[in-house]
Write an enzyme that holds these catalytic residues in place. Structure first.
Site, PDB file in Angstrom:
ATOM      1  N   PRO A   1       0.814  -1.228   0.000  1.00 24.69           N
ATOM      2  CA  PRO A   1       0.000   0.000   0.000  1.00 24.69           C
ATOM      3  C   PRO A   1       0.845   1.274   0.000  1.00 24.69           C
ATOM      4  CG  PRO A   1      -0.904  -1.587   1.546  1.00 24.69           C
ATOM      5  CD  PRO A   1       0.433  -2.136   1.113  1.00 24.69           C
ATOM      6  N   TYR A   2       1.978   1.243   0.715  1.00 28.03           N
ATOM      7  CA  TYR A   2       2.870   2.404   0.731  1.00 28.03           C
ATOM      8  C   TYR A   2       3.488   2.637  -0.648  1.00 28.03           C
ATOM      9  CZ  TYR A   2       6.889   5.341   1.824  1.00 28.03           C
ATOM     10  OH  TYR A   2       7.821   6.350   1.828  1.00 28.03           O
ATOM     11  N   VAL A   3       3.931   1.554  -1.273  1.00 22.78           N
ATOM     12  CA  VAL A   3       4.524   1.668  -2.614  1.00 22.78           C
ATOM     13  C   VAL A   3       3.482   2.200  -3.605  1.00 22.78           C
ATOM     14  CG1 VAL A   3       5.654   0.440  -4.514  1.00 22.78           C
ATOM     15  CG2 VAL A   3       6.157  -0.198  -2.140  1.00 22.78           C
TER      16      VAL A   3
END
Lengths: 216, 216
Positions: free
Chosen positions: A130-132
Site C-alpha cells: 500500500p505504501y509503494v
C-alpha cells in the site's frame, strides 16, 4: 531561493531545514502542524508555517505563496495506519502539488520511495505494497503536472552519519542511505536546475553528492 | 456485447451478471477470485474467469481479451483494512483500466462512490476519507484515459428490492438506492452509448431507469 519544506518536522525534514539554512543560496520555510514544533526551526532562523497536511489545498497554497520551490518530505511513517498512507503519502502529496500550482511555484522536489514502478507494487510484501502504491500514484501525479519537478528515490533510510558520498542512477541495487545524505541530495537538487525533469535512485556510494547529482 | 464484470462475486456484481444474462443484447463474463464462486455464475450460463484483482495487469488483460466492455464493480468493502482500500479500490481499479487498454477494450463502466470530488475527501469523516480518496484517484485515472467511460456514483447502498425507478444527475442530495437498481443502471449504461463520457449520481426516484439514463 526560498523553499517550503513540507514535512519539516520529520527526520529528513529537520536535516533538510538545517542544511538549507547553512546554504548561501537557499532559505527554508518549514511547514509543520503543531506550534510545539516551532522552536527547532526558529533556532535555525527558518520561517515557519503552521499547516496540517490534512487541511485543504488553499491552506497549503497560502504557505507556498512567497516561496520559489516546494520540497515534499512528509511521510506517514511505518507505524501509522494504512489510512494515513493514502491520506498523507498520496493525498497529502497531491494536495501539495496542486497547492504549488495554485501559488504559482514551479519548482517541486519530491522524496519518493526507492522503487515506485508498477512492478514494484506487485513485488512488494503485502504489508508494504500500500505504501509503494501510494508513492506510485503521487509520483505519477507529479510527472503529469507541468511543474519543474525532481523525484528522488532513496534506498533504505538509516540514521547513520552522512558521508556526503552517494551513488545516483536508475536500476540500482537496493541498499542503505543515511537520512543526512538524503537531505544533502535535496539541497543539491534545489541548487542545480539540471535536475529538473529528472528522477533517480540514491544509495550510499563513492561519489560526492554535488558531482553525482550534476552528472545525472 | 460481452461485458467482463470485475468483482462479479460482490453484492452488486451478482445482480449485474444476473441482469446482463437476462438482457437480449448483452452477455456476461464474470471475473472472480475463487473456484468456489463459479457455480452461481455457471448456473446463469455466464462465462467465468478466475483472476484475483491483486494479480498483475496482464492477468486481468487476459480475462478481458475477448470482451467488448469492462464493468468495475469490485470494492474492498467497509470491513476490510485500509490497506485493501488502496490495493483494491484504487490500484485494482487502475490495473483494470490499464488491462482494458491492453486488451483493446474501449468501453468501461465504473462504479464509483456518491461524491468523489476533492471537497468530498476534505468533508468526509476521518474513517471514510481514505475510501473517498481511493475512489477519487481511480475516477481521475479513468477520466484521463482515452477509454469510452461512464462513471456511476450511487447513493447509500441498500439491499431493498429494486423499484426500477431512480433519480439521476449531479449535485443530488445524498439518499439511498438499492443494489438491484444500481445493477440495472449499469446494464442501461452498457446498452446506451449516449452514456459514454458521462458521469452521474443515482438515488431512489420516480423515473424509469432507461429513461433517466437516456435523458442525461
Amino acid at each position: 531561493m526560498k523553499a517550503l519544506v513540507v514535512g519539516a518536522n520529520g527526520q529528513i525534514g529537520k536535516h533538510l531545514v538545517t542544511y538549507i539554512q547553512e546554504s548561501e543560496k537557499l532559505e527554508a520555510k518549514a511547514m509543520v502542524r503543531k506550534k510545539e514544533q516551532f522552536p527547532f526551526f526558529e533556532e535555525k532562523n527558518a520561517e515557519v508555517a503552521l499547516v496540517d497536511l490534512e487541511e485543504d489545498i488553499d491552506s497549503i497554497a497560502k504557505a507556498a505563496k512567497d516561496v520559489d520551490a516546494v520540497v515534499f518530505t512528509a511521510g506517514s511513517g511505518p507505524h501509522t495506519g494504512k489510512d494515513k498512507t493514502i491520506m498523507i503519502d498520496l493525498d497529502g502529496a497531491v494536495k501539495t502539488i496542486e497547492a504549488a500550482k495554485k501559488a504559482g511555484v514551479k519548482r517541486f522536489v519530491m522524496i519518493s520511495s526507492f522503487d515506485t514502478r508498477r512492478q514494484a507494487i506487485q513485488d512488494a510484501p503485502e504489508s508494504f505494497a500500500p505504501y509503494v502504491a501510494a508513492k506510485h500514484y503521487a509520483d505519477e501525479w507529479l510527472r503529469a503536472s507541468d511543474l519543474d519537478y525532481t523525484i528522488v528515490h532513496p534506498g533504505l533510510l538509516t540514521n547513520d552519519e552522512g558521508t556526503g558520498q552517494i551513488t545516483a542512477g536508475m536500476d540500482l541495487d537496493a541498499s542503505e542511505i543515511s537520512r543526512e545524505d538524503v537531505a544533502k541530495v535535496l539541497v543539491a537538487c534545489l541548487e542545480n536546475d539540471k535536475t529538473i525533469g529528472k528522477e533517480f535512485q540514491i544509495v550510499n556510494g563513492n561519489t560526492a553528492i554535488e558531482e553525482a547529482v550534476g552528472d545525472l
